[in-house]
Design a protein around this motif. Structure first.
Motif: not given
Length: 388
Positions: A285-298
């Motif tokens: 349920x930690x969608x925001x944290x998951x998005x942060x991981x994806x953003x950092x990979x860009x």
């Protein structure tokens, strides 16, 4: 006759192997998924052991060297050995060693199996010395695709004590894993434990991978128990084993344990670990944290030669599903679109990432010794520089 040929061949095997390594061309004549992530993963049937452990190439070179020496000798060695077995004659160590280097077919392996049974029965209470027959027999099975024969021989109660090394069991489990015989692999693992053979890092990875593929309550219990036991004993648990355990916990819907297992991984910068991190966060349920991981990979405007972190389409789909209808839905779609445009979304499944064949240890490059004398004056370069 059998003994004399065996002594001659084994005495020169090392020399021939070195020759084959220097001149590989001499060996030329030797003839010698996408199922769902949660529903079940049956693809990616690849080896989990590297060539550093299996050492098939080295083994085949030794076989070729022995074949060179025995060719042209009177009679067929394997036929002579079969007759020796029928006469109930004593089997010597070097004879058995040579036999195992000459096997080329399933029929030859049937004779080899009977030979090691006899040899073990005759020498059960003796120490074989530094040479171990187990890995040699198992590598033969590996080469000829006889994983069932290897498993049956290792689990034979009459052969207890013959395979007294972890390598034999690990290679056999790896063969069974590759062929999808996960229940048999678990049986071999159980036999290994019952015989008191210590588990090493490769064993833990193979055990976790097998349990992941089985995906049952029993295999989940076995996997977590082995991980906990390894930690309790102070054993270094491989990252790959942890990743299998995390993925299995997710498939068993045990989010708390999945998070706990993931937190124990020391280095999480690999592609597999980052994919697992996103899916663990998304499913918890930690969608925001998951998005942060994806953003950092860009990596904006990065050169083409810079390796970019890739995420599996399965992971992206799970995150989309978890964010659907929620406040972060648009943010997830935007970041996924950016990743796709940057070619950072791959069709390789998580199962494919988990069941990868490791590359093994890199061999260090040969260091060229610096020249210490002058080619013209034959004097020391150091003294020449000092004089100047």
């Amino acid at each position: 006759m059998v003994q004399s040929v065996g002594t001659m061949a084994l005495a020169w095997v090392g020399k021939c192997c070195r020759s084959l390594v220097r001149h590989p061309s001499k060996a030329a004549f030797c003839g010698v998924l996408q199922p769902g992530w949660i529903e079940g993963c049956i693809g990616a049937k690849r080896h989990l052991l590297s060539e550093d452990v299996i050492k098939l190439q080295d083994f085949q070179q030794r076989k070729l060297a022995v074949a060179h020496l025995v060719t042209g000798s009177k009679g067929n060695y394997i036929e002579l050995f079969s007759q020796k077995l029928q006469r109930n004659e004593l089997i010597l160590r070097d004879e058995l060693k040579l036999l195992l280097h000459l096997c080329q077919s399933a029929d030859d392996m049937a004779i080899a199996r009977d030979a090691i049974h006899r040899y073990h029965a005759e020498n059960r209470n003796l120490v074989y010395g530094e040479f171990k027959f187990g890995p040699l027999f198992v590598r033969l099975c590996y080469e000829l695709g006889l994983e069932s024969l290897a498993a049956a021989t290792l689990t034979d109660k009459n052969m207890r004590g013959f395979f007294n090394d972890a390598t034999s069991f690990n290679i056999t489990i790896d063969m069974l894993f590759t062929k999808g015989s996960y229940e048999n692999a678990l049986e071999v693992l159980s036999t290994m434990r019952a015989q008191g053979i210590p588990f090493n890092k490769d064993t833990l990875t193979l055990a976790a991978g097998t349990c992941f593929k089985l995906n049952t309550a029993e295999s989940y219990t076995i996997c977590t128990s082995l991980i906990e036991e390894g930690q309790t004993k102070g054993q270094s648990v491989p990252r790959h084993a942890y990743c299998f355990a995390v993925a299995l916990a997710l498939r068993q819907n045990d989010m708390e344990n999945a998070q706990s297992l993931y937190s124990r991984i020391m280095t999480t910068d690999s592609r597999l670990c980052q994919n697992l991190k996103v899916i663990v966060l998304a499913m918890s349920g930690a969608v925001t944290d998951a998005v942060s991981v994806l953003s950092a990979a860009l990596l904006p405007k990065s050169p083409s030669f810079v390796k970019k972190l890739e995420f599996s389409q399965e992971v992206v789909d799970v995150l989309r599903l978890r964010s659907e209808g929620g406040p972060h839905m648009m943010t997830v779609e935007q970041i996924v679109t950016h990743l796709q445009r940057a070619d950072q979304v791959t069709q390789q499944t998580l199962d494919g990432m988990l069941c990868r064949t490791p590359t093994g240890k890199r061999k260090p490059a040969l260091m060229i010794e610096a020249r210490k004398t002058s080619r013209r004056t034959l004097k020391s370069l150091q003294s020449t520089l000092l004089s100047e």
